[in-house]
Scaffold this motif. Structure first.
Motif, mmCIF file in Angstrom:
data_model
loop_
_atom_site.group_PDB
_atom_site.id
_atom_site.type_symbol
_atom_site.label_atom_id
_atom_site.label_comp_id
_atom_site.label_asym_id
_atom_site.label_seq_id
_atom_site.Cartn_x
_atom_site.Cartn_y
_atom_site.Cartn_z
ATOM 1 N N SER A 64 -7.648 -6.939 7.736
ATOM 2 C CA SER A 64 -6.377 -6.746 8.426
ATOM 3 C C SER A 64 -5.287 -6.456 7.404
ATOM 4 O O SER A 64 -5.385 -6.874 6.244
ATOM 5 N N SER A 65 -4.243 -5.757 7.839
ATOM 6 C CA SER A 65 -3.203 -5.325 6.900
ATOM 7 C C SER A 65 -2.445 -6.510 6.306
ATOM 8 O O SER A 65 -1.989 -6.452 5.169
ATOM 9 N N GLY A 66 -2.296 -7.584 7.068
ATOM 10 C CA GLY A 66 -1.576 -8.749 6.573
ATOM 11 C C GLY A 66 -2.482 -9.885 6.164
ATOM 12 O O GLY A 66 -2.012 -10.996 5.904
ATOM 13 N N TYR A 93 -7.522 -1.158 2.179
ATOM 14 C CA TYR A 93 -7.829 -1.144 0.746
ATOM 15 C C TYR A 93 -6.544 -1.139 -0.083
ATOM 16 O O TYR A 93 -5.554 -0.481 0.281
ATOM 17 N N VAL A 94 -6.592 -1.867 -1.202
ATOM 18 C CA VAL A 94 -5.501 -1.913 -2.175
ATOM 19 C C VAL A 94 -6.114 -1.670 -3.555
ATOM 20 O O VAL A 94 -7.192 -2.186 -3.861
ATOM 21 N N VAL A 95 -5.408 -0.890 -4.385
ATOM 22 C CA VAL A 95 -5.874 -0.591 -5.741
ATOM 23 C C VAL A 95 -4.748 -0.916 -6.723
ATOM 24 O O VAL A 95 -3.565 -0.685 -6.434
ATOM 25 N N SER A 107 -1.068 -1.256 -4.988
ATOM 26 C CA SER A 107 -0.689 -0.191 -4.062
ATOM 27 C C SER A 107 -0.462 -0.771 -2.668
ATOM 28 O O SER A 107 -0.860 -1.897 -2.368
ATOM 29 N N LYS A 108 0.177 0.016 -1.806
ATOM 30 C CA LYS A 108 0.303 -0.390 -0.414
ATOM 31 C C LYS A 108 -1.074 -0.290 0.246
ATOM 32 O O LYS A 108 -1.885 0.561 -0.121
#
Length: 208
Positions: A64-66, A93-95, A107-108
């Motif tokens: 989930s995004s949060g 996904y975040v990098v 990253s967002k």
């Protein structure tokens, strides 16, 4: 971005000489994060732009995004294959870049939802028509119906459909028509459901 710092001591109106400067390299978040499906399996490929500074990159994933992001792994290049993704889930996904063991700005989150083929694809024959229906596919924007005449392995024409039902009236009694359907979103197309085959009914009031 490199930041330089010096420090001085103060006592009343007096200020000491400045210390020797130190520098800190601040890593910006990687840009242009892209997620795509790997043909032939459920793996997902995550890519991003090289920042020319990082020694490596850390890749995180959440459901989930949060939600809480779990470290999937580290890559020394600008891509990473997620081999633990399943065939139905939505992922975020975040990098971030890493230099000398220190992470830079994350990253967002980038969302990825698989585009699945429509379920419950059915065909109903009537006089002078064949009606195709299917269940709405999650995340689909529209659909492509494929039609071939007289041969399942024939040439299929494409018919753009915005809803989940299509009535084909361009049919001749006695001919066999074959249909497949796929969901679309943006420039992506799902796997196809089908084929189904059917013949339009003869008009009982027509000539014998």
């Amino acid at each position: 971005v490199v930041y330089y710092y010096k420090v001085t001591a103060h006592k009343g109106a007096q200020e000491s000489e400045q210390s020797y400067h130190i520098s800190i390299l601040a890593l910006r978040a990687p840009e242009d994060i892209q997620v795509s499906e790997v043909v032939g399996n459920d793996n997902l490929l995550v890519t991003w732009k090289e920042d020319s500074v990082s020694n490596s990159y850390n890749i995180y994933r959440s459901d989930s995004s949060g939600g809480s992001f779990e470290l999937l792994g580290t890559s020394n290049v600008t891509s990473f294959t997620d081999t633990t993704a399943d065939s139905t889930s939505t992922y975020y996904y975040v990098v971030c870049g890493v230099i000398n063991g220190t992470e830079g700005t994350h990253s967002k989150p980038v969302e990825f939802s698989r585009l699945l083929a429509p379920d419950n694809f059915t065909l109903t024959a009537a006089t002078g028509s064949l009606t195709l229906h299917w269940d709405a596919a999650a995340t689909a924007e529209s659909y492509i119906l494929y039609r071939a005449v007289d041969a399942e392995d024939g040439v299929y024409e494409e018919i753009a459909v915005s809803g989940t039902t299509y009535t084909d009236t361009d049919v001749l009694p006695g001919k066999v028509y074959y249909y497949k359907v796929a969901a679309t979103r943006g420039d992506r197309t799902s796997e196809q459901a089908g084929p189904l085959s059917g013949q339009a009914m003869f008009d009982p009031k027509g000539p014998c």
